[in-house]
Write an enzyme that holds these catalytic residues in place. Structure first.
Site, short mmCIF file in Angstrom:
data_model
loop_
_atom_site.label_atom_id
_atom_site.label_comp_id
_atom_site.label_asym_id
_atom_site.label_seq_id
_atom_site.Cartn_x
_atom_site.Cartn_y
_atom_site.Cartn_z
N TYR A 122 47.51 40.55 33.59
CA TYR A 122 47.23 41.99 33.61
C TYR A 122 48.43 42.77 33.07
O TYR A 122 48.98 43.63 33.75
CB TYR A 122 46.87 42.42 35.04
CG TYR A 122 45.49 41.93 35.43
CD1 TYR A 122 44.36 42.71 35.16
CD2 TYR A 122 45.30 40.70 36.02
CE1 TYR A 122 43.09 42.26 35.48
CE2 TYR A 122 44.03 40.24 36.35
CZ TYR A 122 42.93 41.03 36.07
OH TYR A 122 41.67 40.59 36.38
N GLU A 148 43.21 31.25 40.94
CA GLU A 148 44.58 31.62 41.29
C GLU A 148 45.07 31.04 42.60
O GLU A 148 45.57 31.76 43.45
CB GLU A 148 44.73 33.15 41.31
CG GLU A 148 44.47 33.77 39.96
CD GLU A 148 44.54 35.31 40.00
OE1 GLU A 148 44.82 35.87 41.06
OE2 GLU A 148 44.32 35.91 38.94
N GLU A 177 40.97 36.32 32.46
CA GLU A 177 40.90 37.67 33.03
C GLU A 177 41.91 38.55 32.31
O GLU A 177 43.03 38.11 32.03
CB GLU A 177 41.26 37.69 34.52
CG GLU A 177 40.20 37.12 35.43
CD GLU A 177 40.56 37.27 36.92
OE1 GLU A 177 41.32 38.18 37.29
OE2 GLU A 177 40.04 36.44 37.70
N ASP A 191 39.91 39.72 46.23
CA ASP A 191 39.69 41.11 45.86
C ASP A 191 38.19 41.44 45.72
O ASP A 191 37.77 41.97 44.70
CB ASP A 191 40.45 41.37 44.54
CG ASP A 191 40.39 42.82 44.12
OD1 ASP A 191 40.40 43.70 44.99
OD2 ASP A 191 40.34 43.07 42.89
C1 GCB Z 1 42.71 38.83 39.70
C2 GCB Z 1 41.68 38.18 40.53
C3 GCB Z 1 40.44 39.05 40.70
C4 GCB Z 1 40.85 40.49 40.94
C5 GCB Z 1 41.63 40.98 39.73
C6 GCB Z 1 42.11 42.43 39.89
O1 GCB Z 1 43.60 38.19 39.18
O2 GCB Z 1 41.31 36.90 40.07
O3 GCB Z 1 39.68 38.55 41.78
O4 GCB Z 1 39.77 41.32 41.21
O5 GCB Z 1 42.75 40.17 39.54
O6 GCB Z 1 41.42 43.34 39.48
O7 GCB Z 1 43.18 42.62 40.47
#
Ligand code: GCB
Length: 640
Positions: free
Chosen positions: A493, A451, A529, A207
């Site tokens: 997330y 990941e 994260e 990403d």
């Molecule tokens: C993740 C990734 C990261 C992305 C992020 C997102 O899990 O490690 O590279 O930018 O999510 O914002 O989706």
């Protein structure tokens, strides 16, 4: 990892250290010294992208043989920078294939005439495959962006009377394949009713935008022909003494003497030694402490190495100075220890990314980012998802910002990416990362991947091998990412990609996540994260997704969940992301990823203030010995 094992690393470190590197030679950061000179080649280079159908015209017509302008039009390209966002040509922004850089240099006479001088061409990084010619001679090839590589070009420049003009040509290919790191695939679209003949796209599985080019400095430097090739330092602590174990490799001759002196910050010699390896003892040591963890700052000593050697052309000497921070790192079942004290990571994930320069190194941006980190009260970051410029690591050493050093093992999403060629390359990349960054006290852990699809059968063996190899390269530091590691890093997330909009679920889901992982592995956990896409200036209350209020509320919920486990086995939290950054275009990205707490222009969103208050509060709670830290940005304000 159990406490016992942590102690074992510290003891074995100096013995095993240095045996495992398969790479030829060291990769010391270039520096000027009485025996070394540097010539930076940053500035404007001539540039051309090879738009031919097979992207191979440059090789067919041998563009490297003559000045680039003779084989066709060129444009100015600044170095360092990514080439993508510099021009108005949309084809260049999305270009996949070979691009050509060229630069002429005039060398000082001594470099070409003094045969006791060795001239080295060093490229800070070229993403992702590079071939280098000097005066049309094939000199060097390197696979993988984000890491430096170099070649001794003395025999190309010391060839007779004053050949002081040098032409450097660098061809760089940014194509990502199943065996590059990060990997990618090229997809040919063959439906002629929709796509012209030969149409292809580059697919990636990560990403961030695949910026490319000469993104870090290129330079020439000299050493004597017998020279200090590499220095490896590990440190430990015995009561109030610091121990510095050093190992030095010398190239060019076996007839040499080495003298080593350790100087404190006031330039007073505190210990000295001789020979290629040894241990220096520093009574009353000043330790290297992370930012805000201790009332004393990140203390750096200097290791001065002096080499004198006999060569057939007479005596030569070489001098190199390495900054050294004395500190220990260990991991127990539930704690991450720095200097024997529990350390809590309160920090960020970053990207090397900003406006038109893409991933191009830039001093003002670097200093601004460090000022923002200190303003925020952040004590750590992860180099998501590739090693950052060496200058960044040096700043971390100086400012006490702890680093989880990640290699470009990102986007390992498909079964075909876990093949033997990839594995070999991944291990080689880890060797290059460790070789480059091993002496930075700020680096406390290696991250071998982000990941990876670790549930795949082929991934298990692959990841175990990469982790084992990294541990053999550096037994003194823990390794993270996938489950077979010392510290578990979790990206989640909640209320963003899952149950979006439902902030009320975060605390429950976070608690379940932590408990499940801890129960299974009994290892410390970092929330590596979490975050929410936020467009600066979008407001809605009660909060809705994409607004600054939603980002704040999501963070608040996460923080409540983190606080439940913070004093147990959760040893850190790293927000995603420090700043907005560019990605490929997609229906889910509005001019890139907007999960930054700062905009891409480094201005704060509301969440930055929330995080700032939290980080200063945690810093004051976890400080050793207990005292109140003062924000350097608000002279009269104490965060207690
Ligand atoms: C993740 C990734 C990261 C992305 C992020 C997102 O899990 O490690 O590279 O930018 O999510 O914002 O989706």
């Amino acid at each position: 990892m159990a406490r016992g094992s942590a102690v074992a690393w510290a003891a074995l470190g100096p013995l095993l250290w240095g045996c495992a590197l398969g790479l030829q030679g060291g990769m010391l950061y270039p520096q000027e010294s009485p025996s070394r000179e540097c010539k930076e080649l940053d500035g404007l280079w001539s540039f051309r992208a090879d738009f031919s159908d097979n992207r191979r015209r440059g090789f067919e017509e041998q563009w490297y043989r003559r000045p680039l302008w003779e084989s066709g039009p060129t444009v100015d390209m600044p170095v360092p920078s990514s080439f993508n966002d510099i021009s108005q040509d949309w084809r260049l922004r999305h270009f996949v294939g070979w691009v050509w850089y060229e630069r002429e240099v005039i060398l000082p006479e001594r470099w070409t005439q003094d045969l006791r001088t060795r001239v080295v061409l060093r490229i800070g990084s070229a993403h992702s495959y590079a071939i280098v010619w000097v005066n049309g001679v094939d000199t060097l090839e390197h696979e993988g962006g984000y890491l430096p590589f170099e070649a001794d070009i003395s025999n190309l420049v010391q060839v007779g009377p004053l050949p002081s003009r040098l032409r450097i040509t660098i061809a760089i290919n940014n194509t990502l394949t199943p065996t590059t790191l990060p990997p990618g695939t090229i997809q040919y679209l063959t439906d002629t009713s929709k796509y012209p003949k030969g149409y292809f796209v580059q697919n990636t599985y990560f990403d961030f935008f695949n910026y490319a080019g000469l993104q870090r400095s290129v330079l020439l430097y000299t050493t004597p022909t017998t020279y200090i090739d590499d220095i490896t330092v590990t440190t430990s602590v015995e009561q109030d003494s610091g121990l510095v174990n050093y190992q030095i490799s010398v190239k060019g001759s076996n007839l040499f003497k080495l003298e080593v002196r350790l100087l404190d910050a006031e330039n007073k010699v505190v210990a000295n030694g001789t020979g290629t390896q040894g241990q220096l003892k520093v009574p009353g040591v000043s330790l290297w402490w992370p930012y805000l963890m201790h009332e004393r700052p990140a203390y750096l000593y200097s290791l001065e190495v002096q080499l004198t050697a006999q060569t057939s052309l007479g005596p030569v000497s070489d001098f190199y100075t390495l900054p050294v921070g004395i500190r220990t790192v260990a991991v127990t079942k539930s704690q991450f220890l720095i200097n024997g004290k529990p350390f809590y990571f309160h920090g960020v994930n970053k990207h090397e990314d900003a406006d038109i320069r893409g991933k191009g190194f830039d001093w003002p941006l670097l200093v601004k980012d460090f000022n923002l980190l200190r303003w925020l009260g952040a004590n750590a970051f992860r180099t998501s998802h590739y090693p950052y410029a060496e200058e960044v690591m040096q700043m971390c050493d100086r400012y006490g910002i702890v680093v989880i050093d990640e290699c470009p093992g990102v986007g390992l999403a498909l079964p075909q990416f876990f093949n033997n060629v990839s594995l070999h390359h991944h291990m080689q990349v880890m060797e290059e990362v460790v070789r480059r960054d091993k002496n930075h006290p700020a680096v406390v852990m290696w991250s071998v991947a982000n990941e990876p699809a670790s549930h795949l059968e082929s991934a298990g063996y692959y990841l175990k091998m990469v982790i084992a190899h990294t541990k053999s390269l550096d037994p003194s530091r823990p390794v993270t990412f996938a489950p077979y590691v010392d510290v578990i890093c979790l990206n989640s997330y909640y209320s963003w990609y899952h149950d979006y909009g439902h902030l009320e679920l975060i605390q429950l889901q976070l608690a379940t996540q932590f408990e499940n992982w801890y129960k299974k592995y009994q290892k410390p956990i970092i929330q590596s994260e979490y975050g929410a896409e936020t467009i600066a200036g979008f407001h809605q209350d009660p909060p809705l997704m994409f607004t600054e209020e939603y980002q704040k509320s999501l963070l608040e919920q996460y923080h409540l969940g983190l606080d439940q486990k913070r004093r147990k086995y959760v040893v850190g939290e790293l927000i995603w992301n420090f700043a907005d950054f560019m990605t490929e275009q997609s229906p889910t990205r509005v001019l890139g990823n907007k999960k930054g707490i700062f905009t891409r222009q480094r201005q704060p969103k509301s969440a930055a203030f929330l995080l700032r208050e939290r980080y200063w509060k945690i810093a004051n709670e976890t400080r050793y010995p207990h005292s109140v830290a003062k924000s350097q940005c608000l002279e009269n304000s104490l965060f207690t």
